[in-house]
Write an enzyme that holds these catalytic residues in place. Structure first.
Site, short mmCIF file in Angstrom:
data_model
loop_
_atom_site.label_atom_id
_atom_site.label_comp_id
_atom_site.label_asym_id
_atom_site.label_seq_id
_atom_site.Cartn_x
_atom_site.Cartn_y
_atom_site.Cartn_z
N LYS A 1 0.06 14.68 -48.37
CA LYS A 1 -1.30 14.18 -48.23
C LYS A 1 -1.90 14.73 -46.94
O LYS A 1 -1.23 14.80 -45.91
CB LYS A 1 -1.27 12.65 -48.21
CG LYS A 1 -2.62 11.97 -48.15
CD LYS A 1 -2.44 10.45 -48.20
CE LYS A 1 -3.75 9.70 -48.20
NZ LYS A 1 -3.54 8.24 -48.32
N SER B 1 -5.95 6.07 -51.77
CA SER B 1 -6.54 7.29 -51.23
C SER B 1 -5.64 8.52 -51.35
O SER B 1 -6.04 9.63 -51.02
CB SER B 1 -6.89 7.09 -49.75
OG SER B 1 -5.72 6.81 -48.99
N SER C 1 -2.82 2.53 -51.46
CA SER C 1 -3.15 3.94 -51.61
C SER C 1 -2.02 4.84 -52.10
O SER C 1 -2.24 6.02 -52.35
CB SER C 1 -3.67 4.50 -50.29
OG SER C 1 -4.93 3.95 -49.99
#
Length: 542
Positions: free
Chosen positions: A80, A155, A179
């Protein structure tokens, strides 16, 4: 190698270890798949092709010479884009850090490299691991491989999409309010949020100091165990690092479920939230599957979801606002609208609200001691339904609808989201297993056993190569403002006292959040006793 993308991380590991596939072949095939499919999915921010090819060649030589570093050696993974990578852009999805290039790797990235894993790509994230699927950022939001018009969850959006599409067998994500588990549910993969402090946060762009967890998304629960074993452990540079022994998750995968006490959180869908019937049925089927494996199934109750959400939002938004205060004040229009509409709500919280939220958290955690005395594991959906369309997203929902995932960021223990089947429209459904703090290995073991009963891991999305679907980028509508008399002046006075300039656009975003933010503060304003200390008081570790 044409079907490498159908392999789990563990299957890739077995083939590499056995000499049937080389890391070079695996990496080349992964890069080719990204090149073919990512124009349609937007899961990648930066593809680190050159460095990955060099690392793969070195791993191929080392493994052939009998110098394997372990099960992750030579396997491509994703990160990420909030995990620092030395010499590689780590922007967190924001224009405000569009040229940010760290000089050091995050601790978890260092550990993955030491285990022989090959970072292949930095993956799309919502802005600073917050906000929603925004089209007003430097990078477009990732699209769901099962249907490109639908949301990946966030996210860790690119991490969920990249694993589901078979770019990599696993990717790192973060979970502050759901997330990791949200993208896992919507993308049909496994997502594991470890116990808070078990994985170092050093080198991970912060969202909330109180609630940030780093952890893996992968195709199976067993793959998550492989990743956890590589990255878990104390880090003296992280003030929240847990002084606990690594869980040895892979070694625990075969443990029995016989006699396990499972508490099903039925009030989540019967009283607290609107949950799709398909998801409820899948969760009930998961409970039946656990019963068939020998577990004892009973209904469980914890505090209502709204209580946990109030605590998390007041604490986390206050911390997030502080992290970005300088840029929010000096250059607010360089942030995306969705990020602003959430983070600016923190202007409305007071020091009283923040301390009350920390005291309420202490009460909620104390209540969990009784729950863990009755149950070994908790079961609930990990989403309210299948992934919605991207153009259905509304920021206001953040303030009006509590998340089914957030309670377990507040409890700080491990939580695992698994694919629990598919909707009639062919989109994945999710269920989550939740454990007491530091029971990570058991959660993954139970999840692995349950996954074999309820989830067809041979089913992969059919992603067609080519450009994105032809549609206009969804635009967030104007704020929905509903203020009582005098509240306009109240907001203006609060912003002025904070030194925050509000033009009409920014005022509208704060005003939309105001009734809900103030309601959170009122609900947290309880009659606390002298012994109800905040949950973040310092504890000396001997």
């Amino acid at each position: 190698m044409t079907n490498f993308w159908r392999l789990s991380l563990a299957e890739q590991s077995a083939l590499v270890t056995g000499g049937e596939i080389s890391p070079t072949e695996l990496t080349d095939a992964a890069l080719m798949r990204i090149g073919d499919l990512d124009p349609a999915l937007d899961a990648c921010v930066t593809v680190m092709a050159e460095a990955a090819i060099v690392s793969a060649a070195a791993a191929t030589t080392e493994i052939a010479a009998g110098r394997s570093l372990g099960p992750l050696h030579g396997l491509p993974i994703g990160l990420k884009d909030i995990f620092d990578t030395a010499g590689v852009l780590t922007a967190g999805g924001s224009k405000t850090t569009i040229d940010r290039v760290p000089t050091r790797d995050a601790t978890s990235v260092t550990k993955l490299r030491a285990a022989g894993a090959i970072p292949l790509a930095k993956l799309t994230t919502h802005e600073f691991a917050h906000g929603g699927p925004s089209f007003d950022l430097p990078w477009p939001p990732a699209r769901n491989p099962w249907n490109r018009d639908h949301f990946t969850g966030g996210s860790s959006s690119g991490s969920g999409a990249a694993v589901a599409a078979g770019y990599v067998g696993a990717a790192m994500g973060s979970d502050t309010g759901g997330s990791i588990r949200g993208p896992a549910a919507f993308c049909g993969v496994a997502g594991f949020m470890p116990t808070y402090g078990l994985i170092s946060r050093v080198g991970v762009i912060p969202n909330s100091f109180t609630f940030d967890h780093a952890g893996p998304l992968a195709w199976t629960a067993g793959d998550c165990a492989l990743m956890l074993d590589a990255i878990a452990g104390p880090d003296g540079a992280d003030p929240a690092s847990a002084h606990a022994s690594p869980p040895r998750a892979v070694a625990g995968l075969g443990q029995s479920i016989q006699g396990l006490r499972v508490g099903v959180l039925q009030h989540f869908w019967e009283e607290d939230l609107n949950v799709a019937p398909e998801t409820v049925a899948a969760t009930e089927a998961a409970a039946e599957a656990l019963s068939g494996l020998g577990a004892i199934i009973q209904e469980a109750r914890i505090a209502p979801v709204q209580d946990w959400y109030d605590v998390k939002i007041v604490i986390a938004e206050s911390e997030l606002f502080n992290v970005h205060r300088r840029n929010l004040t000096a250059r607010p229009r360089d942030f995306g609208q969705d990020f602003l509409a959430r983070s600016l709500g923190a202007l409305l919280f007071t020091s009283q609200d923040y301390v009350a939220a920390q005291r309420r958290r202490r009460q909620l955690l104390a209540e969990m001691h009784g729950v863990w005395g009755r149950f070994d594991i908790l079961l609930a959906p990990s989403a309210g339904g299948p992934a919605p369309r991207l153009d259905a997203h509304k920021t206001k929902t953040f303030w009006t609808t509590p998340s089914i995932l957030t309670p377990f960021d507040v409890t700080a223990g491990p939580a695992l989201s698994l694919c629990s089947g598919f909707s009639e429209s062919g989109l994945p459904l999710g269920v989550q297993l939740v454990g007491r703090p530091f029971d990570d290995a058991r959660v993954l073991a139970i999840g692995s056993a349950l996954e074999r009963e309820i989830s067809d891991r041979s089913r992969r999305p059919d992603v067609s190569a080519g450009p994105p679907t032809v549609e206009a980028a969804p635009v967030l509508g104007p704020p929905d403002i509903n203020l009582a008399p005098g509240e306009t002046q109240r907001i203006e006075a609060i912003a002025a006292a904070a030194g925050f300039p509000l033009d009409d656009f920014l005022f509208g975003l704060v005003a939309e959040a105001a009734p809900y933010a103030w309601a959170m503060g009122r609900r947290l304003d309880r009659d606390y006793g002298f012994g109800d200390e905040p949950s973040n008081v310092f504890v000396h570790q001997r």
